[in-house]
Design a protein around this motif. Structure first.
Motif, short mmCIF file in Angstrom:
data_model
loop_
_atom_site.label_atom_id
_atom_site.label_comp_id
_atom_site.label_asym_id
_atom_site.label_seq_id
_atom_site.Cartn_x
_atom_site.Cartn_y
_atom_site.Cartn_z
N ASP A 120 0.97 -1.21 0.00
CA ASP A 120 0.10 -0.02 -0.07
C ASP A 120 0.87 1.42 -0.08
N LEU A 121 0.89 2.08 -1.03
CA LEU A 121 1.66 3.11 -1.31
C LEU A 121 1.40 4.21 -0.05
N VAL A 122 0.11 4.35 0.34
CA VAL A 122 -0.39 5.29 1.26
C VAL A 122 0.54 5.01 2.66
N SER A 123 0.43 3.61 3.02
CA SER A 123 1.01 3.36 4.45
C SER A 123 2.58 3.24 4.30
N GLU A 124 2.95 3.16 3.04
CA GLU A 124 4.54 2.89 2.79
C GLU A 124 5.28 4.34 2.82
N ILE A 125 4.67 5.23 2.10
CA ILE A 125 5.24 6.51 2.04
C ILE A 125 4.31 7.76 2.07
N ASP A 359 -14.56 2.98 -2.01
CA ASP A 359 -14.41 2.95 -0.66
C ASP A 359 -12.87 3.18 -0.24
N ASP A 360 -12.02 3.32 -1.30
CA ASP A 360 -10.59 3.61 -0.83
C ASP A 360 -10.30 5.04 -0.77
N ARG A 361 -11.59 6.10 -0.87
CA ARG A 361 -11.37 7.36 -0.80
C ARG A 361 -11.36 7.86 0.59
N ILE A 362 -10.73 8.71 0.87
CA ILE A 362 -10.90 9.44 2.35
C ILE A 362 -12.31 10.03 2.45
N ASP A 363 -12.48 10.05 3.70
CA ASP A 363 -13.91 10.36 4.08
C ASP A 363 -13.90 11.97 4.25
N SER A 364 -14.14 12.76 3.44
CA SER A 364 -13.94 14.10 3.72
C SER A 364 -14.70 14.95 2.54
N ASP A 365 -15.28 16.33 2.93
CA ASP A 365 -16.15 16.92 2.14
C ASP A 365 -15.06 17.64 1.29
N ILE A 366 -13.69 17.98 1.72
CA ILE A 366 -12.95 19.36 1.52
C ILE A 366 -11.70 18.52 0.86
N GLY A 369 -8.54 12.60 -1.88
CA GLY A 369 -7.26 11.52 -2.09
C GLY A 369 -7.83 10.06 -1.83
N TYR A 370 -6.92 9.10 -1.40
CA TYR A 370 -7.13 7.85 -1.29
C TYR A 370 -6.58 7.51 0.19
N LYS A 371 -7.22 6.63 0.91
CA LYS A 371 -6.52 6.11 2.30
C LYS A 371 -5.60 5.01 1.95
#
Ligand code: HEM
Length: 379
Positions: A120-125, A359-366, A369-371
């Motif tokens: 997972d790119l997000v948690s690795e970098i 479902d991979d997207r971050i839960d934000s109105d503003i 990006g992806y989690k």
């Protein structure tokens, strides 16, 4: 008015809304065109960021007792004073001095990704890099980084949906404990603890407010910029190949990602007076929603705006805002993302990112990006 949820791509919606330019719903006014968004952002005398003035006394007192309002939600003159105090830490020259440190961190994380092959790119970098850099700047010990992840996730979700009091309280307590007026260490919290304006020092609550802002404004945003840039490169292997051959284009790729998939899609103001934006009536106390992500795709400003093209001439996107609140951390965000792309291209010949779903997207109105984003790399 229909507003897409965070799980949907907003860009087609923006396109149709731009044909209406500005839309009113009750006392909410939604602004979609580049020039109109810039008009609001550059006119801070009419369009205020000081939303706390509108809160009930109970919530205001609860918040103020711990962390004073940060510069993001202050108007002049206090905004000007506080921003002046902290801006010296964020000049491009000062930021450049972190180049080697960031490069070493990025290199280590990328080596790890190569070792794993699929991860997972997000948690690795994308996530750990910006948070480690800002924690180092602030003087926060590495052992506390895990706590920060929870806080920053909670705050990204609460942004635009009202204050998350529990997280605010935990973060405030943490930073209040870190203030040491006698420290002479060279980190941001020590510097803020000892700096003065007209012989007056910042209060503990002001130092805390600013530290929280840096953590919130600087992390999720840069995480998303790094992820979004690599996703776009995986969609455009031809551009990635050019980057591998010539890493001088890394900066152009970062700028185009900021425009094309702006990590901060919208921001807000409220009107202190009646006003007209290009003939459209605004009334005192209206809430103004400014869609930066739409302004950055405005066909009257950017040629072929739905095309990801790092080589376009017009790079005047407003992903970092405009006017007196222009992002203080822009040089840092740019440097971190550019370094990641350079170090990536030095070591990885080609890569792909597995299909992303809503479902991979971050839960934000503003934030956009992806989690998580699963990457496969070939050395
Ligand atoms: C303000 C975006 C990274 C610190 C802003 C604003 C935007 C923005 C749009 C203006 C908001 C408004 O006017 O309502 C971004 C993006 C980033 C990023 C897209 C990364 C890609 C950072 C970083 C830091 C940072 C790394 C610091 C470490 C700030 C601060 C402000 C701000 C302190 C408030 C400035 C003021 O009110 O005068 N940012 N930001 N940002 N940003 Fe960033």
């Amino acid at each position: 008015m229909y507003i897409p949820s965070y799980k949907e791509e907003p860009f087609e919606w923006y396109k149709s809304m731009r044909t209406q330019r500005i839309v009113r719903e009750g006392n909410s006014v939604h602004v979609f065109k580049y020039n109109d968004v810039v008009t609001v952002l550059s006119n801070h005398n009419v369009f205020s960021s000081q939303f706390r003035d509108l809160l009930g006394d109970d919530i205001k007192n609860e918040l103020d007792s711990r962390a004073a309002p940060s510069i993001l939600i202050l108007d002049p003159p206090r905004h000007t004073e506080l921003r002046g105090l902290v801006s010296s830490a964020f000049t491009p020259r000062k930021i450049e001095s972190y180049d080697n440190y960031i490069r070493e961190l990025a290199a280590k994380m990328i080596e790890n990704i190569i070792e794993k092959g699929r991860c997972d790119l997000v948690s690795e970098i994308s996530y750990p890099l910006p948070i480690m850099v800002i924690s180092n700047m602030l003087g926060v010990p590495e052992k506390d980084l895990k706590k920060f992840k929870e806080w920053s996730d909670a705050l990204a979700t609460s942004l635009g949906r009202g204050p998350d009091l529990r997280t605010q309280r935990e973060m405030s307590e943490y930073f209040l404990n870190m203030i040491d007026r006698n420290s002479n260490e060279d980190n941001l919290i020590s510097r803020l603890s000892n700096v003065s304006i007209d012989d007056k020092k910042l209060t503990d609550q002001e130092i805390t407010g600013f530290s929280i802002l840096l953590l919130v404004a600087g992390n999720e945003t840069t995480t998303n910029l790094i992820t979004n840039a690599l996703i776009e490169l995986s969609n455009h292997p031809d551009i990635y190949k050019e980057l591998v051959d010539n890493n001088k284009i890394a900066g152009d790729i970062v700028e185009e990602t900021l425009r094309f998939r702006s990590p901060v899609q919208s921001t807000r103001r409220y009107a202190k007076y009646d006003y007209q934006i290009n003939g459209f009536n605004i009334y005192k106390n209206d809430f103004i929603f400014l869609y930066l992500g739409s302004a950055n795709r405005d066909e009257e400003i950017f040629k072929d705006p739905d095309n990801f093209n790092p080589f376009r001439e017009n790079k005047r996107h407003i992903a970092f805002g405009n006017g007196i609140h222009f992002c203080l951390g822009a040089p840092l965000a740019r440097l971190e993302s550019r370094i990641v792309l350079e170090e990536f291209a030095k070591r990885i010949e080609s890569f792909s990112i597995e299909r992303l779903n809503p479902d991979d997207r971050i839960d934000s109105d503003i934030m956009y990006g992806y989690k998580r984003a699963i990457i496969n790399v070939k050395k």
